[in-house]
Design a protein around this motif. Structure first.
Motif, mmCIF file in Angstrom:
data_model
loop_
_atom_site.group_PDB
_atom_site.id
_atom_site.type_symbol
_atom_site.label_atom_id
_atom_site.label_comp_id
_atom_site.label_asym_id
_atom_site.label_seq_id
_atom_site.Cartn_x
_atom_site.Cartn_y
_atom_site.Cartn_z
ATOM 1 N N MET A 54 -8.634 -9.510 1.828
ATOM 2 C CA MET A 54 -7.409 -8.730 1.930
ATOM 3 C C MET A 54 -7.124 -8.343 3.382
ATOM 4 O O MET A 54 -6.027 -8.529 3.884
ATOM 5 C CB MET A 54 -7.512 -7.480 1.066
ATOM 6 C CG MET A 54 -6.214 -6.726 0.950
ATOM 7 S SD MET A 54 -6.346 -5.357 -0.200
ATOM 8 C CE MET A 54 -7.072 -4.102 0.833
ATOM 9 N N ILE A 251 -9.062 -1.334 -3.492
ATOM 10 C CA ILE A 251 -8.068 -1.531 -2.440
ATOM 11 C C ILE A 251 -7.971 -0.266 -1.596
ATOM 12 O O ILE A 251 -7.909 -0.304 -0.372
ATOM 13 C CB ILE A 251 -6.684 -1.883 -3.040
ATOM 14 C CG1 ILE A 251 -6.758 -3.208 -3.788
ATOM 15 C CG2 ILE A 251 -5.627 -1.955 -1.957
ATOM 16 C CD1 ILE A 251 -5.438 -3.630 -4.391
ATOM 17 N N PHE A 252 -8.004 0.885 -2.292
ATOM 18 C CA PHE A 252 -7.890 2.140 -1.567
ATOM 19 C C PHE A 252 -9.043 2.365 -0.618
ATOM 20 O O PHE A 252 -8.857 2.833 0.504
ATOM 21 C CB PHE A 252 -7.773 3.325 -2.532
ATOM 22 C CG PHE A 252 -6.437 3.932 -2.421
ATOM 23 C CD1 PHE A 252 -6.072 4.582 -1.264
ATOM 24 C CD2 PHE A 252 -5.513 3.812 -3.438
ATOM 25 C CE1 PHE A 252 -4.814 5.107 -1.117
ATOM 26 C CE2 PHE A 252 -4.258 4.327 -3.308
ATOM 27 C CZ PHE A 252 -3.909 4.977 -2.146
ATOM 28 N N VAL A 255 -8.386 0.307 2.455
ATOM 29 C CA VAL A 255 -7.297 0.799 3.289
ATOM 30 C C VAL A 255 -7.656 2.141 3.913
ATOM 31 O O VAL A 255 -7.365 2.401 5.079
ATOM 32 C CB VAL A 255 -6.001 0.906 2.463
ATOM 33 C CG1 VAL A 255 -4.910 1.566 3.270
ATOM 34 C CG2 VAL A 255 -5.556 -0.474 2.033
ATOM 35 N N MET A 259 -8.294 -1.314 7.153
ATOM 36 C CA MET A 259 -8.290 -2.745 6.857
ATOM 37 C C MET A 259 -8.618 -3.529 8.110
ATOM 38 O O MET A 259 -8.351 -3.084 9.212
ATOM 39 C CB MET A 259 -6.889 -3.151 6.406
ATOM 40 C CG MET A 259 -6.632 -2.842 4.976
ATOM 41 S SD MET A 259 -5.941 -4.258 4.174
ATOM 42 C CE MET A 259 -4.449 -4.512 5.083
ATOM 43 N N VAL A 298 -0.901 6.861 2.427
ATOM 44 C CA VAL A 298 -0.166 5.618 2.673
ATOM 45 C C VAL A 298 0.992 5.882 3.632
ATOM 46 O O VAL A 298 1.241 5.118 4.563
ATOM 47 C CB VAL A 298 0.376 5.043 1.344
ATOM 48 C CG1 VAL A 298 1.304 3.878 1.624
ATOM 49 C CG2 VAL A 298 -0.761 4.614 0.454
ATOM 50 N N ILE A 299 1.691 7.015 3.412
ATOM 51 C CA ILE A 299 2.897 7.246 4.203
ATOM 52 C C ILE A 299 2.559 7.640 5.648
ATOM 53 O O ILE A 299 3.182 7.164 6.584
ATOM 54 C CB ILE A 299 3.775 8.321 3.522
ATOM 55 C CG1 ILE A 299 4.283 7.760 2.186
ATOM 56 C CG2 ILE A 299 4.946 8.719 4.400
ATOM 57 C CD1 ILE A 299 5.111 8.711 1.375
ATOM 58 N N PHE A 300 1.532 8.483 5.815
ATOM 59 C CA PHE A 300 1.314 9.032 7.151
ATOM 60 C C PHE A 300 0.126 8.458 7.910
ATOM 61 O O PHE A 300 0.097 8.524 9.125
ATOM 62 C CB PHE A 300 1.167 10.559 7.065
ATOM 63 C CG PHE A 300 2.419 11.223 6.607
ATOM 64 C CD1 PHE A 300 3.546 11.201 7.422
ATOM 65 C CD2 PHE A 300 2.500 11.828 5.364
ATOM 66 C CE1 PHE A 300 4.722 11.789 6.997
ATOM 67 C CE2 PHE A 300 3.675 12.422 4.949
ATOM 68 C CZ PHE A 300 4.787 12.408 5.765
ATOM 69 N N ARG A 302 -1.332 5.253 8.506
ATOM 70 C CA ARG A 302 -1.474 3.808 8.488
ATOM 71 C C ARG A 302 -2.684 3.432 9.348
ATOM 72 O O ARG A 302 -2.902 3.977 10.406
ATOM 73 C CB ARG A 302 -0.218 3.163 9.048
ATOM 74 C CG ARG A 302 1.026 3.694 8.377
ATOM 75 C CD ARG A 302 2.225 2.921 8.784
ATOM 76 N NE ARG A 302 2.192 1.594 8.172
ATOM 77 C CZ ARG A 302 3.113 0.687 8.414
ATOM 78 N NH1 ARG A 302 4.069 0.932 9.251
ATOM 79 N NH2 ARG A 302 3.044 -0.479 7.820
ATOM 80 N N ARG A 315 -2.335 -0.734 12.134
ATOM 81 C CA ARG A 315 -2.704 -1.836 11.259
ATOM 82 C C ARG A 315 -1.963 -3.099 11.666
ATOM 83 O O ARG A 315 -0.807 -3.049 12.033
ATOM 84 C CB ARG A 315 -2.377 -1.482 9.818
ATOM 85 C CG ARG A 315 -3.333 -2.123 8.866
ATOM 86 C CD ARG A 315 -3.158 -1.523 7.514
ATOM 87 N NE ARG A 315 -1.989 -2.094 6.870
ATOM 88 C CZ ARG A 315 -1.374 -1.496 5.858
ATOM 89 N NH1 ARG A 315 -1.806 -0.355 5.417
ATOM 90 N NH2 ARG A 315 -0.343 -2.047 5.289
#
Lengths: 316, 308
Positions: A54, A251-252, A255, A259, A298-300, A302, A315
């Motif tokens: 991923m 996945i979390f 991330v 990643m 996710v929003i803040f 990255r 990222r």
């Protein structure tokens, strides 16, 4: 050099902590943390394997936890039929994972983007429903494993707590090492190049499909090893270990840690699982806090923890 | 095999297909137009069931439950879109998956907090409780026929909405070129909120009409969501027509497989092998179908025109 940035120092601290927990936790009067850390390390292996495809390959597999299940169930089913020798169990678990990931990869890698996400999810759910409908092996309730894998030698016995713990620890180090070597090899260069521009890599004359499929199988096998370790640690397998929320959590972890960083998934798994451990002691409804936390992340944030700790890094 | 049973199971499959279509239509609209992967669509299915079910239990009227559920879901859907999902449009699919996964955890737990862990049992309206003779010895529950009729009516309305009305024209314009439509004066953010709201209403309707049969449960949306994913992957993402055909096919194959695959296997296998392989294989059937279709047509059966 890469090792000097704060994210990697954090990882070294996490790995160092994992190394001493079997001695530290009982000394602090919290022996329960030994098993918590063993679980964290298993998830970390799975997260490292997912990061390989991923993070570096851009293949967002939403069904990666299925290999945890396949690895675990191979051990469970063999043990159920009385075959407990590790020399049979482990190679069989690994080759089953390789075969299934080869088939699933061959099908899903024909697609791109959101189709890939959904087809990996659906294929994983197919195996999940298969395990739910397998009445002989416990269906929904799961399958108890009466004996851990037997290596047939007295100095290496998985029933010994320390041996079990450090076996997992060894596999964690090995998985990080393998992923580090792969990423910095010619193979890894092709995978990363294919992520940023597939057409150009093909124009150079390389079959990106074959490279991707190989990476997919390697990741599947690595995750399968995490699964067989989990089956041995818990003495139990159930369909739930490969249900789709597990894939989402994997996945979390990747991330969250960052990643496309070699050590990110390890910190990610550690922070994710410790956070859920702590939150769940506050309230049984901890998902009400955890869900929005994930959305905000996710929003803040990255780039995850590695992104936060490394100035200027975002990222890819 | 007995043709009465076959017909009944076919209708059951058709009814499952209708439910899947209501879910898949919203998913495929949101994906086709906003390019957003929305895992939280299953939560809309669940919230629709709980909200509508509660209204039904309070007012004593299922019809009122359905009618009041529609504006509630429209508002809930638009609020979710405006507060959270709006910020995700410029991001990649991975961020969509993660954020909406977080939303699922939140909605499931919030539902548990509000309604408790047991779920909600909504009785069938007395008027619709019973069976009707379809002739040739076949009887079928009235309520399931109502589900099929409602679903077909919604499908027709949706088709008219998208292809014949002004808002449908704006939706199609937004889907094919967001920037151009915006430059021509279309309020794109509002349009997206409305589309998401419509998707939430359709999902909520699906959840609510299935509730008298299955009861409202926490996490009820997730299995349906995954089936709906299979449907839109088979049908071609962004295509409502594809979603409709794929829903019916998936619903019928899944239901028929579960009922008759073991009988079918008996033709080739010894009895005990057929009985143990039947349930396992039938639960895999639609995934195998999906894999086979994607193998030959990676874009699904009906890829929308102009989509990449």
């Amino acid at each position: 050099m890469e090792f000097k940035n704060p994210a990697n120092i954090l990882t070294v601290m996490v790995v160092g902590l994992c190394a001493v927990v079997p001695f530290l936790a009982p000394a602090l009067g919290e022996p329960f943390y030994v098993i918590v850390f063993a679980r964290i390390m298993i998830w970390a292996i799975a997260a490292v394997s997912l990061n390989l495809i991923m993070g570096y390959g851009g293949m967002i597999s939403f069904g990666h936890a299925v290999y945890l299940g396949i690895g675990g169930y191979t051990i469970g089913i063999l043990a159920f039929h009385g075959i407990t020798s590790a020399w049979v169990q482990w190679p069989l678990a690994i080759s089953t994972c390789a075969l299934i990931s080869l088939i699933f990869g061959a099908i899903s890698l024909r697609t791109r983007g959101v189709y890939f996400i959904m087809i990996t999810l659906a294929l994983a759910q197919m195996v999940f429903f298969l395990s739910v409908s397998a009445e002989r092996y416990g269906s929904d309730d799961g399958l108890n494993i009466l004996a851990r894998s037997d290596f047939g030698v007295s100095f290496f016995d998985l029933n010994d707590k320390l041996t079990m713990y450090y076996t997992i620890f060894g596999f964690l180090l090995a998985s990080v090492f393998v992923s580090w070597r792969l990423i910095h090899s010619r193979f890894g260069a092709v995978i990363r190049a294919a992520k940023s521009n597939d057409t150009r890599v093909q124009a150079v004359g390389l079959s990106t499909y074959t490279y991707r499929l190989t990476a997919f199988v390697i990741a599947g096998v690595m995750c399968g090893i995490a699964g067989l370790l989990q089956a041995n640690l818990e003495n139990f397998v159930s369909p739930d270990m490969m249900n789709w929320p597990r894939s989402g959590e994997l996945i979390f972890m990747v991330v969250l840690g960052g990643m496309s960083t070699v050590f990110g998934p390890v910190t990610g798994a550690f922070v994710f699982l410790m956070l859920s451990e702590i939150l769940s002691t506050w309230t049984i409804h901890w998902h009400v806090i955890f869900g929005p936390f994930l959305v905000l992340l996710v929003i803040f944030a990255r780039g995850g923890i590695a992104g936060l700790l490394t100035p200027g890094r975002t990222r890819e | 095999m007995d043709y009465v049973l076959v017909t009944e199971q076919f209708l059951n499959g058709f009814q499952l297909g209708i439910i899947l279509f209501l879910m898949a239509a919203g998913l495929t609209l949101v994906f086709g137009i906003m390019d957003l992967v929305n895992l939280a669509h299953g939560s809309m299915f669940m919230i629709g069931a709980f909200v509508g079910g509660t209204i039904t239990l309070v007012t004593g009227s299922f019809i009122l439950g359905v009618v009041l559920m529609i504006p509630s879901m429209l508002v809930i859907g638009m609020v979710v879109e405006m507060t959270t999902l709006r910020t995700l449009y410029p991001r990649d699919h991975l961020d969509h998956v993660l954020a909406t996964f977080g939303l699922i955890l939140f909605f499931n737990e919030a539902t548990r907090l509000i309604w408790g862990p047991e779920g909600l049992v909504v009785p069938l309206p007395a008027l619709l409780d019973g069976t009707v003779a379809l002739g040739a010895g076949i009887t079928y529950p009235v309520y399931r026929i109502v589900i099929i009729t409602v679903g077909l009516a919604v499908a027709l309305c949706l088709y008219i909405l998208v292809s014949r009305t002004r808002i449908g024209m704006l939706i199609r314009a937004g889907a094919s070129n967001r920037t151009m439509a915006g430059a021509l004066g279309v309020n794109i953010p509002m349009l997206f909120s409305i589309v998401f709201g419509i998707g939430a209403v359709l999902a909520g309707l699906a959840g609510l009409i299935i509730t008298p049969i299955t009861a409202a449960q926490i996490g009820m949306g997730e299995d349906v969501l995954i089936l709906a994913f299979v449907v839109i992957v088979i049908g071609g993402i962004g295509s409502i027509r594809g979603a409709f055909i794929a829903s019916i096919v998936t619903g019928v194959i899944d239901t028929m497989g579960r009922s008759f695959l073991d009988v079918f296997l008996l033709l080739f296998l010894p009895e005990n092998a057929a009985e143990s392989a039947g349930p396992a294989l039938s639960s895999m059937l639609i995934y195998v179908l999906m894999a086979a279709i994607l193998f030959f047509r990676p874009q699904g059966l009906f890829p929308p025109k102009g989509a990449g």
